[in-house]
Design an enzyme around this catalytic site. Structure first.
Site, PDB file in Angstrom:
ATOM      1  N   SER A 148       0.844  -1.198   0.000  1.00 18.65           N
ATOM      2  CA  SER A 148       0.000   0.000   0.000  1.00 18.65           C
ATOM      3  C   SER A 148       0.881   1.250   0.000  1.00 18.65           C
ATOM      4  CB  SER A 148      -0.941  -0.027   1.208  1.00 18.65           C
ATOM      5  OG  SER A 148      -1.910   0.985   1.083  1.00 18.65           O
ATOM      6  N   ASN A 149       0.366   2.366   0.397  1.00 17.45           N
ATOM      7  CA  ASN A 149       1.145   3.611   0.408  1.00 17.45           C
ATOM      8  C   ASN A 149       0.643   4.523   1.532  1.00 17.45           C
ATOM      9  OD1 ASN A 149      -0.971   5.542  -0.702  1.00 17.45           O
ATOM     10  ND2 ASN A 149      -0.945   3.958  -2.270  1.00 17.45           N
ATOM     11  N   HIS A 150       1.275   5.689   1.646  1.00 13.75           N
ATOM     12  CA  HIS A 150       1.037   6.556   2.807  1.00 13.75           C
ATOM     13  C   HIS A 150      -0.183   7.465   2.700  1.00 13.75           C
ATOM     14  CE1 HIS A 150       4.565   5.532   5.010  1.00 13.75           C
ATOM     15  NE2 HIS A 150       5.373   5.838   4.016  1.00 13.75           N
ATOM     16  N   SER A 151      -0.951   7.377   1.621  1.00 17.18           N
ATOM     17  CA  SER A 151      -2.059   8.330   1.469  1.00 17.18           C
ATOM     18  C   SER A 151      -3.040   8.237   2.649  1.00 17.18           C
ATOM     19  CB  SER A 151      -2.806   8.043   0.168  1.00 17.18           C
ATOM     20  OG  SER A 151      -3.983   8.809   0.117  1.00 17.18           O
TER      21      SER A 151
END
Ligand code: C5P
Length: 400
Positions: free
Chosen positions: A210-213
């Site tokens: 996933s990512n930091h959004s």
């Protein structure tokens, strides 16, 4: 008479720019506002209570109570009375105390208990303004929804030249008028899709990529469009945020699920804002059981996901499509390339290089880029950025 019947609490702090609070008060009064003035004790050294009382036609409030007769100046009722608390000038000291929640004078206690919109017009020497502590405090306040009226560049009382001069009273008065203008349901009858948050691509039933959004920017946009009367479908990846008021939220996990939900909702929409941080790659064959660790390296084959924005761009017709770009280098060129490739009407560029912009914070600093040019917006809260993007969407729709 833009401010007819509106109640403005004008806070004045101890800056040399306090003299400009006099013409500011007059402008607000001329526009029809009822103005009451709270001064910090030091502000009295810069402009007299008599001047401000005469202009506002109310006694000035400085202390928690009147030492003569013990009458209590209730900060709670002041906060309740006001439609807007405007602190102009706001010194570095007052900003710092506001950010820290210190309540050692009447103005600060009023700020802490106020439920109305708060606007601040900083005024200070250029080095005080540029100091990381002050900048951090401004970001903290903007993140909490305080409206910042940027100071101007120019000659300062110290004799130095730079940024820190309080905005002109005309600009401040215009800002307050805009702030208090009733938000009309300018987008009623319009339908929008907003994608937001991070997608989750499963490696196995336990792990994911996933990512930091955080989803904050997209949620703010969905909320703002709904406030303006639009029917909003928020296709949301993983976030910890509550759904904004009056928004239909569709929860998804993977890029593939987001693709399906967003394309389906777009069929019935007038436009879409692509705010989500969508994974570009997903594990080609997610394991259906938890992967066991072994002694050697593990390789996961990743497959390209479908580009949701590009898919909507290819079939958009006369619908409006807004994209986002988060770049670390060659920002403007990359953003322009995306504008073309994905057929966006305009793209919102945020650079990770700017302090206060990006993933988890409450503030953002963006540029709006279309085929005609580029508008750079100053650092502001994500809620305000959302309002500016909604303004732009309205302009684009009106021009069709
Ligand atoms: O190409 P890039 O991912 O940088 O483009 C960003 C824009 O495209 C954002 O508006 C993002 O929401 C959207 N996007 C998308 N689907 C993808 C990848 C990006 O909608 N698979």
């Amino acid at each position: 008479m833009e401010l007819e019947g509106r109640r403005i609490l004008l806070g004045i702090t101890g800056s040399i720019a306090a003299y400009k609070a006099a013409p500011l008060c007059r402008l607000l009064k001329t526009a029809g506002a009822d103005v009451r003035v709270v001064m910090t004790p030091l502000a009295k050294q810069f402009i007299t209570p008599l001047t401000m009382a005469t202009l506002s036609k109310h006694p000035i409030l400085v202390e928690f109570f009147d030492p003569e007769n013990g009458a209590w100046n209730s900060h709670i009722s002041l906060g309740e009375w006001a439609d807007c608390l405007l602190i102009a000038p706001a010194t570095a000291n007052t900003l710092a105390k506001m950010a820290a929640g210190i309540a050692d004078n009447l103005l600060l206690t009023t700020y802490l208990s106020a439920r109305c919109p708060v606007a601040i017009a900083p005024a200070m020497d250029l080095d005080m303004y540029a100091h990381p502590a002050t900048q951090q405090n401004l970001r903290t306040l903007a993140g909490r929804g305080v409206h910042l009226i940027d100071p101007e560049e120019g000659e300062l009382a110290s004799g130095l030249t730079g940024k820190g001069r309080m905005a002109d009273p005309e600009r401040i008065a215009a800002f307050v008028e805009e702030l208090l203008r009733e938000k009309k349901k300018t987008l009623s009858g319009k339908r929008f899709v907003v994608t937001a948050g991070a997608t989750i691509e499963p490696i196995d039933p336990v792990r994911f990529i996933s990512n930091h959004s955080s989803g904050k920017m997209g949620y703010a946009i969905a909320g703002e469009l709904a406030r303006r009367g639009a029917e909003v479908t928020l296709v949301s990846g993983r976030t910890a945020l509550p759904a904004p008021l009056d928004v239909r939220r569709v929860d998804v996990l993977s890029a593939a699920e987001m693709y399906d939900a967003a394309t389906a909702a777009f069929d019935r929409a007038d436009g879409a804002v692509m705010c989500a941080a969508v994974a570009d790659y997903t594990p080609a064959e997610p394991a259906d059981r938890k992967l066991k660790k072994g002694d050697s390296d593990l390789r996961i084959v990743l497959r390209r996901t479908r580009d949701i924005a590009a898919a909507l761009g290819a079939r958009k017709g006369d619908r409006l499509l807004v994209g986002f770009a988060l770049e670390t280098d060659h920002e403007a060129d990359n953003a322009r390339a995306k504008l073309e490739k994905k057929n966006f009407d305009f793209i919102v560029l945020n650079s990770l290089r700017d302090a206060g912009a990006g993933f988890r914070g409450d503030t953002n600093k963006v540029s709006l880029i279309d085929r005609a040019g580029r508008t750079d917006l100053p650092l502001m809260s994500k809620t305000e950025v959302a309002a500016r993007i909604a303004d732009r969407i309205e302009e684009e729709l009106a021009a069709r």
